[in-house]
Design an enzyme around this catalytic site. Structure first.
Site, PDB file in Angstrom:
ATOM      1  CE  LYS A 170       0.479  -5.300 -13.014  1.00 18.76           C
ATOM      2  NZ  LYS A 170       0.901  -6.628 -12.752  1.00 18.76           N
ATOM      3  CB  CYS A 171      -0.251  -2.108  -4.093  1.00 26.22           C
ATOM      4  SG  CYS A 171      -0.224  -1.085  -2.615  1.00 26.22           S
ATOM      5  N   GLY A 172       2.788  -1.929  -3.130  1.00 24.57           N
ATOM      6  CA  GLY A 172       3.739  -2.349  -2.115  1.00 24.57           C
ATOM      7  C   GLY A 172       3.100  -3.167  -1.001  1.00 24.57           C
TER       8      GLY A 172
END
Length: 159
Positions: free
Chosen positions: A35-37
């Site tokens: 759930k990271c950029g």
């Protein structure tokens, strides 16, 4: 001196092994998060893996929840996400810590061998370490370095 391939590794199924199965291979070791950029880098990592795996190249992903709680899932959720979203076929290990007292021995070793611009600590998800066939950590790359930017370096190490 401890060799990287002698270090223990926690596998996604909860068992413990070591990296000896990867001796003699060029490795790209990455701390990952779902759930990271930078999560879309899974696509580039998979592309590198598919392009070079037959020449002795491996990508090893180590999920980590230490940065913004961006890897909250358990091993099954992480594996499902990687498979369904990015068709990942390279090994995704057990979720680990990369910094602090409980840092995984592999990341302790990697950080000792290659410090970053701001010290040895991992600063965010998708920090990448490139390891040659002899187990030497040859480079460390920031999360902003896209996997495809490593092609020339990987090809040089593969020979």
């Amino acid at each position: 001196m401890t060799k990287l391939t002698d270090l223990p590794v926690r596998l996604a199924d909860g068992t413990t092994g070591d990296l000896s199965a990867y001796a003699g291979k060029v490795l790209l070791i990455v701390n990952t998060a779902s759930k990271c950029g930078f999560t879309p880098q899974y696509e580039g990592l998979e592309e590198l893996y598919r392009d070079y795996k037959d020449r002795g190249f491996e990508v090893l992903a180590f999920p980590c929840n230490q940065f913004g709680a961006q890897e909250p899932g358990d091993a099954a959720e992480i594996a499902n996400f990687c498979s369904l979203t990015y068709d990942v076929s390279f090994p995704v290990m057990a979720k680990i810590d990369v910094n602090g007292d409980d840092a995984d021995p592999i990341f302790k070793h990697l950080k000792k061998e290659k410090s970053g611009l701001l010290g040895s600590a991992i600063k965010w998800n998708f920090t990448k370490f490139l390891v040659d066939r002899d187990g030497k950590v040859v480079s460390r790359h920031a999360p902003t370095t896209k996997p495809e930017q490593l092609r020339k370096e990987i090809e040089a190490l593969l020979g």
